[in-house]
Design a protein around this motif. Structure first.
Motif, PDB file in Angstrom:
ATOM      1  N   ILE A 133     -24.259  -3.120 -20.170  1.00 40.30           N
ATOM      2  CA  ILE A 133     -24.607  -2.698 -21.527  1.00 40.30           C
ATOM      3  C   ILE A 133     -24.932  -3.925 -22.376  1.00 40.30           C
ATOM      4  CG2 ILE A 133     -23.857  -1.452 -23.587  1.00 40.30           C
ATOM      5  CD1 ILE A 133     -21.874   0.054 -21.828  1.00 40.30           C
ATOM      6  N   GLU A 134     -26.107  -3.927 -22.982  1.00 45.29           N
ATOM      7  CA  GLU A 134     -26.479  -4.948 -23.971  1.00 45.29           C
ATOM      8  C   GLU A 134     -26.197  -4.393 -25.371  1.00 45.29           C
ATOM      9  OE1 GLU A 134     -27.511  -7.866 -23.051  1.00 45.29           O
ATOM     10  OE2 GLU A 134     -28.069  -7.539 -20.945  1.00 45.29           O
ATOM     11  N   ASN A 135     -26.002  -5.302 -26.318  1.00 39.39           N
ATOM     12  CA  ASN A 135     -25.731  -4.894 -27.719  1.00 39.39           C
ATOM     13  C   ASN A 135     -24.553  -3.924 -27.781  1.00 39.39           C
ATOM     14  OD1 ASN A 135     -27.922  -6.452 -28.361  1.00 39.39           O
ATOM     15  ND2 ASN A 135     -29.294  -4.735 -28.775  1.00 39.39           N
ATOM     16  N   PHE A 136     -23.502  -4.283 -27.090  1.00 37.74           N
ATOM     17  CA  PHE A 136     -22.317  -3.425 -27.037  1.00 37.74           C
ATOM     18  C   PHE A 136     -21.656  -3.312 -28.406  1.00 37.74           C
ATOM     19  CE2 PHE A 136     -17.707  -2.983 -26.206  1.00 37.74           C
ATOM     20  CZ  PHE A 136     -17.719  -1.787 -25.507  1.00 37.74           C
ATOM     21  N   TRP A 137     -21.562  -4.429 -29.125  1.00 34.52           N
ATOM     22  CA  TRP A 137     -20.942  -4.444 -30.453  1.00 34.52           C
ATOM     23  C   TRP A 137     -22.006  -4.220 -31.523  1.00 34.52           C
ATOM     24  CZ3 TRP A 137     -15.813  -4.431 -30.140  1.00 34.52           C
ATOM     25  CH2 TRP A 137     -15.201  -5.015 -29.034  1.00 34.52           C
ATOM     26  N   SER A 138     -21.642  -3.561 -32.599  1.00 35.38           N
ATOM     27  CA  SER A 138     -22.558  -3.397 -33.724  1.00 35.38           C
ATOM     28  C   SER A 138     -22.709  -4.731 -34.443  1.00 35.38           C
ATOM     29  CB  SER A 138     -22.038  -2.326 -34.686  1.00 35.38           C
ATOM     30  OG  SER A 138     -20.823  -2.744 -35.279  1.00 35.38           O
ATOM     31  N   ASP A 139     -23.602  -4.769 -35.416  1.00 34.03           N
ATOM     32  CA  ASP A 139     -23.852  -6.019 -36.131  1.00 34.03           C
ATOM     33  C   ASP A 139     -22.609  -6.566 -36.811  1.00 34.03           C
ATOM     34  OD1 ASP A 139     -26.459  -5.927 -35.316  1.00 34.03           O
ATOM     35  OD2 ASP A 139     -27.195  -4.986 -37.162  1.00 34.03           O
ATOM     36  N   ASP A 140     -21.735  -5.662 -37.256  1.00 35.55           N
ATOM     37  CA  ASP A 140     -20.514  -6.125 -37.918  1.00 35.55           C
ATOM     38  C   ASP A 140     -19.325  -6.202 -36.956  1.00 35.55           C
ATOM     39  OD1 ASP A 140     -20.191  -3.457 -37.525  1.00 35.55           O
ATOM     40  OD2 ASP A 140     -19.467  -2.994 -39.548  1.00 35.55           O
ATOM     41  N   GLY A 141     -19.598  -6.191 -35.631  1.00 32.84           N
ATOM     42  CA  GLY A 141     -18.542  -6.373 -34.653  1.00 32.84           C
ATOM     43  C   GLY A 141     -17.683  -5.151 -34.422  1.00 32.84           C
ATOM     44  N   ARG A 142     -18.282  -3.983 -34.530  1.00 36.49           N
ATOM     45  CA  ARG A 142     -17.522  -2.743 -34.406  1.00 36.49           C
ATOM     46  C   ARG A 142     -17.912  -2.016 -33.121  1.00 36.49           C
ATOM     47  NH1 ARG A 142     -15.537   1.598 -37.926  1.00 36.49           N
ATOM     48  NH2 ARG A 142     -15.909   3.580 -36.898  1.00 36.49           N
ATOM     49  N   ARG A 143     -16.941  -1.277 -32.546  1.00 39.64           N
ATOM     50  CA  ARG A 143     -17.198  -0.435 -31.375  1.00 39.64           C
ATOM     51  C   ARG A 143     -16.319   0.797 -31.447  1.00 39.64           C
ATOM     52  NH1 ARG A 143     -21.054   0.426 -27.312  1.00 39.64           N
ATOM     53  NH2 ARG A 143     -20.101   1.962 -25.923  1.00 39.64           N
ATOM     54  N   ASP A 144     -16.952   1.970 -31.296  1.00 40.27           N
ATOM     55  CA  ASP A 144     -16.228   3.235 -31.312  1.00 40.27           C
ATOM     56  C   ASP A 144     -15.984   3.709 -29.882  1.00 40.27           C
ATOM     57  OD1 ASP A 144     -16.082   3.902 -34.203  1.00 40.27           O
ATOM     58  OD2 ASP A 144     -18.259   3.805 -34.033  1.00 40.27           O
ATOM     59  N   PHE A 145     -14.816   4.275 -29.652  1.00 34.87           N
ATOM     60  CA  PHE A 145     -14.466   4.842 -28.358  1.00 34.87           C
ATOM     61  C   PHE A 145     -14.042   6.297 -28.560  1.00 34.87           C
ATOM     62  CE2 PHE A 145     -13.664   0.291 -28.017  1.00 34.87           C
ATOM     63  CZ  PHE A 145     -14.347  -0.030 -26.853  1.00 34.87           C
ATOM     64  N   ASP A 146     -14.334   7.112 -27.566  1.00 34.57           N
ATOM     65  CA  ASP A 146     -14.033   8.539 -27.681  1.00 34.57           C
ATOM     66  C   ASP A 146     -13.648   9.079 -26.310  1.00 34.57           C
ATOM     67  OD1 ASP A 146     -14.024  11.216 -28.851  1.00 34.57           O
ATOM     68  OD2 ASP A 146     -15.850  11.539 -27.684  1.00 34.57           O
ATOM     69  N   TYR A 197     -11.173   6.221 -31.493  1.00 35.57           N
ATOM     70  CA  TYR A 197     -10.625   4.913 -31.843  1.00 35.57           C
ATOM     71  C   TYR A 197     -11.783   3.940 -32.018  1.00 35.57           C
ATOM     72  CZ  TYR A 197      -7.008   1.292 -31.956  1.00 35.57           C
ATOM     73  OH  TYR A 197      -6.155   0.304 -32.357  1.00 35.57           O
ATOM     74  N   TYR A 198     -11.619   2.969 -32.914  1.00 35.18           N
ATOM     75  CA  TYR A 198     -12.643   1.938 -33.032  1.00 35.18           C
ATOM     76  C   TYR A 198     -11.982   0.574 -33.099  1.00 35.18           C
ATOM     77  CZ  TYR A 198     -11.904   0.970 -38.024  1.00 35.18           C
ATOM     78  OH  TYR A 198     -11.371   0.589 -39.223  1.00 35.18           O
ATOM     79  N   VAL A 199     -12.722  -0.434 -32.636  1.00 39.51           N
ATOM     80  CA  VAL A 199     -12.263  -1.827 -32.643  1.00 39.51           C
ATOM     81  C   VAL A 199     -13.190  -2.620 -33.535  1.00 39.51           C
ATOM     82  CG1 VAL A 199     -11.926  -3.894 -31.247  1.00 39.51           C
ATOM     83  CG2 VAL A 199     -11.257  -1.659 -30.350  1.00 39.51           C
ATOM     84  N   GLN A 200     -12.616  -3.448 -34.397  1.00 38.11           N
ATOM     85  CA  GLN A 200     -13.390  -4.293 -35.310  1.00 38.11           C
ATOM     86  C   GLN A 200     -13.054  -5.752 -35.008  1.00 38.11           C
ATOM     87  OE1 GLN A 200     -15.431  -3.005 -38.121  1.00 38.11           O
ATOM     88  NE2 GLN A 200     -16.248  -5.063 -37.821  1.00 38.11           N
ATOM     89  N   LEU A 201     -14.047  -6.489 -34.525  1.00 39.17           N
ATOM     90  CA  LEU A 201     -13.841  -7.906 -34.271  1.00 39.17           C
ATOM     91  C   LEU A 201     -13.940  -8.698 -35.561  1.00 39.17           C
ATOM     92  CD1 LEU A 201     -15.976  -8.433 -31.034  1.00 39.17           C
ATOM     93  CD2 LEU A 201     -13.522  -7.986 -31.206  1.00 39.17           C
ATOM     94  N   GLY A 202     -13.396  -9.923 -35.579  1.00 39.35           N
ATOM     95  CA  GLY A 202     -13.551 -10.792 -36.740  1.00 39.35           C
ATOM     96  C   GLY A 202     -14.995 -11.204 -36.906  1.00 39.35           C
ATOM     97  N   GLY A 203     -15.429 -11.389 -38.161  1.00 37.92           N
ATOM     98  CA  GLY A 203     -16.824 -11.728 -38.424  1.00 37.92           C
ATOM     99  C   GLY A 203     -17.169 -13.130 -37.967  1.00 37.92           C
ATOM    100  N   ARG A 204     -18.482 -13.407 -37.762  1.00 38.88           N
ATOM    101  CA  ARG A 204     -18.929 -14.729 -37.309  1.00 38.88           C
ATOM    102  C   ARG A 204     -18.622 -15.801 -38.346  1.00 38.88           C
ATOM    103  NH1 ARG A 204     -24.889 -13.938 -34.561  1.00 38.88           N
ATOM    104  NH2 ARG A 204     -24.346 -12.269 -33.108  1.00 38.88           N
ATOM    105  N   GLN A 205     -18.884 -15.468 -39.627  1.00 38.99           N
ATOM    106  CA  GLN A 205     -18.688 -16.455 -40.686  1.00 38.99           C
ATOM    107  C   GLN A 205     -17.229 -16.885 -40.753  1.00 38.99           C
ATOM    108  OE1 GLN A 205     -21.409 -17.495 -42.161  1.00 38.99           O
ATOM    109  NE2 GLN A 205     -20.355 -19.080 -43.340  1.00 38.99           N
ATOM    110  N   ALA A 206     -16.327 -15.961 -40.566  1.00 41.50           N
ATOM    111  CA  ALA A 206     -14.903 -16.295 -40.617  1.00 41.50           C
ATOM    112  C   ALA A 206     -14.546 -17.260 -39.496  1.00 41.50           C
ATOM    113  CB  ALA A 206     -14.062 -15.039 -40.514  1.00 41.50           C
TER     114      ALA A 206
END
Length: 715
Positions: free
Chosen positions: A456-469, A570-579
């Motif tokens: 899978i390419e582009n697995f994470w959204s632009d803001d580092g989010r991923r939803d699971f179901d 459930y969703y996972v939010q990664l830390g942002g790039r700028q941070a």
């Protein structure tokens, strides 16, 4: 009815009330079996503005052989007379009258009938009249609503019985009503006095004949197996898999099976044929076996029926093998596993075909002690920007394995792989096949494993989010179309499904472990979330606990379904790039910290002196606060602060994700431990609102936000 002859006269009148009703009322068909019935159409009359005209023109009618059960591989030879009516309009009344003479010789003149009283349209007057010989017993029972009247009189050796009901209301259909729940009122008539009477009738049809040379050869072949269990399974799988399902049910063969030798020779038969063939083989092997009549729809509703030969629509086999009682279906294919893995079919009641049978037998309900389907998804995400691998291992046991085995028998592996691939592509557009799908089948244990491998390419959204179901559970947790119900809601049972999602991340995951559970009147859902820092595991288990929900428990069932939506997503939010880029590289030296502290204190002292001293500074601060509070009365309300400015969402999943993006006044995000969130449903007219309250984990400030579920409202 006289002697063994039977004459059935039917007269109906229907009024057309709409343009759609024109099509329905004009669609008239007369069905009859030419092997024993004769049809007489007395007429079709149109009543319009007080004028009654016979519009049935025999020359315009067509006799066709529809074979309505052709898709079920059944041929019954029934003919249909289809009249083509001219000029039917809204407001017309159509009267139809016809007679059917004759009865199926398989019943040897024994009478039974079922007459429907309720319909999906209102009926002004319903009447059933029976002329019955005085010297023959008759048993009647009505299933339905109050209002049915009964009268009888005797004349010239004939017993005249009449049942009537006026102003019969329409019955509004509901989705997913169990087969054992009568929806439409009906009247049952029969002259069979008890179930033994029916069993003796069926025993005459299912006579096990002397074995032919071909049958004897098969018996000798199966007898070479080392154990009784192995001999039974060899005979069962031969009938299931090597004798195809095809029914020729002309005349008496609607209920009487064809001779086993004939079925063996042509290698096809319906449920009656295959059951008698299996019983013949098993008895030749010294195994006690009998055919058993069942009703696949009404199941336990048979407990309330009067005994009748027409109560059944399917035949299975009851056998005792190695001391174990078994109920098996010879029409099922590709069943595997030993005797211990065989589950009884879900038919609840059966009439064992034997002269000694006195009543209906209870078929034990199937049970599941372990998940019959286990979907195990593993995502490996080394970093935020790279490709992610997904491995899916689906393990099926028991009937689920049998079902997948049948799917693979009629569908190529490549076609199945394409179907599964496109299922995941609905979520991830940039998904590709990493390795071909594989299947591992263990027939001895009846375990079938399907393995899938994706990239899978582009697995994470632009803001580092991923939803699971937990999508494997979705079909069992759907809401009914009709929620204000008169009848129970059928639920598939037994079902035990497990879905586990594992995320192996190269980026630290800040996840709070928790356990959730939803207990409803029809199911139980367990959700287990755990993490060790870089590995997240979402483990879901769904188990049905009942086969139906009574109408008074529907609100509890809907509440449990809503709660399950919150638990299985459930969703996972990664830390942002700028941070990450601006993160401190290391601690400063002690001298540097002292210099910074001196500079801050000096600046603060100068600011206080410049404002006129501490007292004047306090007064000015109070004035600014009052001006700010006053001006805020004229500012627009922040979205979510009130019911009027509720944040629009489309479902519970979006509610949780939106909370994660909100900021407290202290700067912390709105994400909070799920067990600290308090949700209160609010209904304002047609608006469905949810008030969410929690405490900021950083500053302990009380937070409250209103959401409006537009998705629920649209539905």
């Amino acid at each position: 009815m006289s002697g063994n002859s039977r004459t059935h006269y039917r007269h109906t009148a229907r009024k057309v009330l709409s343009s759609q009703g024109v099509e329905q009322a004009s669609n008239i068909q007369f069905h009859f079996d030419p092997t024993y019935e004769q049809l007489t159409v007395h007429g079709i009359w149109r009543l319009r503005e007080g004028h009654r005209e016979d519009v049935f023109k025999p020359a315009d009618a067509r006799v066709i052989q529809q074979e309505s059960e052709l898709q079920q591989q059944l041929y019954n030879g029934t003919l249909s007379v289809v009249p083509f009516l001219h000029d039917v309009r809204v407001g017309d009344m159509l009267e139809v009258a016809y007679t059917l003479e004759g009865s199926n010789p398989v019943f040897a003149g024994r009478f039974s009938d079922v007459a429907s009283i309720g319909y999906s349209v209102p009926v002004a007057h319903w009447s059933y009249r029976l002329l019955w010989p005085e010297d023959r017993p008759l048993f009647a029972r009505d299933f339905g609503r109050p209002g049915l009247t009964h009268s009888e009189r005797k004349h010239d050796g004939v017993h005249e019985l009449t049942w009537e009901r006026r102003n019969v209301p329409a019955v509004h259909a509901e989705d997913k009503v169990p087969g054992w729940e009568p929806v439409f009122s009906w009247l049952q008539l029969t002259e069979y006095k008890d179930w033994n009477d029916v069993a003796r009738w069926s025993s005459a049809l299912f006579q096990v004949p002397a074995r032919s040379k071909a049958l004897e050869q098969e018996v000798r072949r199966f007898s070479q197996e080392p154990t009784e269990e192995a001999r039974f399974l060899a005979a069962l799988r031969f009938v299931q898999d090597e004798v195809r399902y095809l029914g020729i049910e002309l005349g008496p063969n609607s209920h009487q099976p064809h001779p086993p030798d004939e079925v063996l020779q042509r290698r096809f038969g319906d449920c009656k044929d295959k059951s008698l063939l299996l019983v013949t083989l098993l008895r030749g092997l010294g195994i006690d076996a009998q055919p058993a009549l069942v009703n696949t729809e009404d199941t336990r509703l048979l407990d309330g029926w009067r005994p009748t030969a027409t109560a059944f629509d399917h035949v299975i086999v009851h056998a005792t093998v190695a001391g174990r009682e078994l109920w098996v279906d010879p029409t099922a294919t590709l069943e595997r596993g030993g005797l211990a893995s065989y589950q009884p079919p879900p038919y609840a009641r059966a009439l064992i075909v034997s002269p000694d049978t006195q009543g209906l037998a209870t078929i034990p309900p199937p049970t599941l002690e372990a998940p019959s389907t286990f979907v195990d998804e593993t995502y490996v995400a080394p970093d935020r920007d790279g490709a992610v691998t997904l491995d899916v291992v689906t393990t099926r046991t028991g009937d689920m394995a049998n079902g997948m085995r049948r799917t693979l028998a009629r569908t190529s592996l490549s076609e199945l792989s394409r179907y599964y691939f496109n299922y995941y592509a609905k979520t991830d557009a940039k998904i590709s096949l990493a390795r071909p799908m594989t299947v591992e089948d263990d027939p001895a244990k009846n375990v079938l494993v399907v393995r899938e491998h994706y990239r899978i390419e582009n697995f994470w959204s632009d803001d580092g989010r991923r939803d699971f179901d937990a999508h494997a559970l979705r079909e069992y947790l759907s809401k009914p179309d009709i929620t204000h119900r008169t009848f129970p809601l059928a639920v598939e049972h037994p079902v035990f499904i497990r879905h586990r999602i594992t995320l192996q991340s190269g980026t630290p995951l800040f996840v709070t472990s928790r356990r959730g559970r939803v207990d409803g009147p029809a199911f139980q859902l367990e959700a287990d979330t755990r993490s060790d820092g870089k590995t997240l595991v979402l483990d879901y288990r769904y188990r049905s606990v009942a086969d139906a929900v009574p109408p008074d428990r529907i609100p509890d069932h809907l509440k449990a379904l809503r709660q399950s939506e919150e638990e299985r997503g459930y969703y996972v939010q990664l830390g942002g790039r700028q941070a990450r880029l601006n993160a401190p590289r290391g601690p400063s030296t002690g001298g540097g910290l002292f210099l910074i502290a001196v500079m801050v204190l000096s600046g603060l002292l100068w600011f206080v002196i410049d404002q006129g001293g501490p007292v004047e500074l306090w007064r000015k601060a109070g004035a600014r606060t009052r001006r700010r509070d006053f001006s805020r009365k004229f500012e627009p309300v922040h979205q979510g602060d009130s019911a009027g400015a509720a944040i629009p969402i489309t479902g519970p999943h979006e509610l949780l994700s939106t909370l994660g993006r909100l900021r407290c006044a202290c700067g912390a995000s709105g994400e909070a431990p799920p067990d600290s969130l308090r949700q209160e449903p609010i209904v304002l007219g047609e608006r469905q609102l949810t008030l969410v309250q929690w405490q900021c984990p950083t500053c302990a400030r009380a937070r409250r936000v209103y959401f409006e579920d537009r998705g629920t409202r649209a539905a």
